[in-house]
Design a protein around this motif. Structure first.
Motif: not given
Length: 185
Positions: A33-46
């Motif tokens: 769930d923590e990983v999913v929340q990081l992936l769902k954050k708007p903006g640029t993903i690195k």
């Protein structure tokens, strides 16, 4: 399955890769769930990604909610848990996915397939995929729809952003000649 996001366009992120970090945040010890929340954050993903024994240069891009972009760990885990699309998930095998139009004649046996995925699923927002093609029905009669195909539209109505139940309703309400656009590998 044709991912359209920036990571997929770079050719570096593939099914089976291990995501080591998201925006320089290490994932070791994090819950799903923590990983999913990081992936769902708007903006640029690195992302820093491990492919086999090698760690590759990170992949950067903007998040997107397009139908075909979800190649995240949540998607891979969902498909592995359901034991769905094993043959479609094999990395670097077979031809690239192709978009094609199918013409099905819905009769007394129905369309003859089941689906998985959908917006708001417990595993995240996923496209709609064919889970099984039954021995009887329009799909079996037509012959080219297969397990793992992504359904893009039905009779011109896009399934992008549909919940699972909405997609089921669209498919069930389709009558007679049914035209489907699918992404197949």
């Amino acid at each position: 399955m044709s991912p359209a996001g920036p990571a997929a366009k770079s050719g570096k992120l593939k099914i089976g890769d291990k995501i080591l970090s998201i925006n320089d945040i290490q994932l070791d010890g994090m819950s799903h769930d923590e990983v999913v929340q990081l992936l769902k954050k708007p903006g640029t993903i690195k992302l820093a990604v491990s492919q086999g024994e090698d760690t590759r240069v990170s992949v950067s891009g903007r998040t997107s909610r397009q139908v075909s972009t979800d190649m995240s760990q949540e998607y891979a885990e969902l498909m592995a848990q359901d034991n769905v699309f094993q043959e479609a998930m094999a990395p670097d095998e077979g031809p690239p996915p192709q978009c094609k139009t199918l013409h099905l004649n819905k009769g007394p046996d129905g369309l003859g397939f089941s689906i998985v995925g959908g917006h708001g699923s417990p595993h995240g927002d996923l496209p709609i995929y064919v889970k099984n093609v039954f021995a009887k029905g329009a799909a079996a009669d037509e012959g080219s729809l297969k397990r793992g195909d992504q359904i893009i539209s039905v009779n011109g109505q896009s399934l992008e952003g549909c919940t699972h139940d909405e997609a089921v309703s669209i498919l069930k309400n389709a009558r007679g000649a049914v035209t489907m656009t699918v992404l197949t590998s």
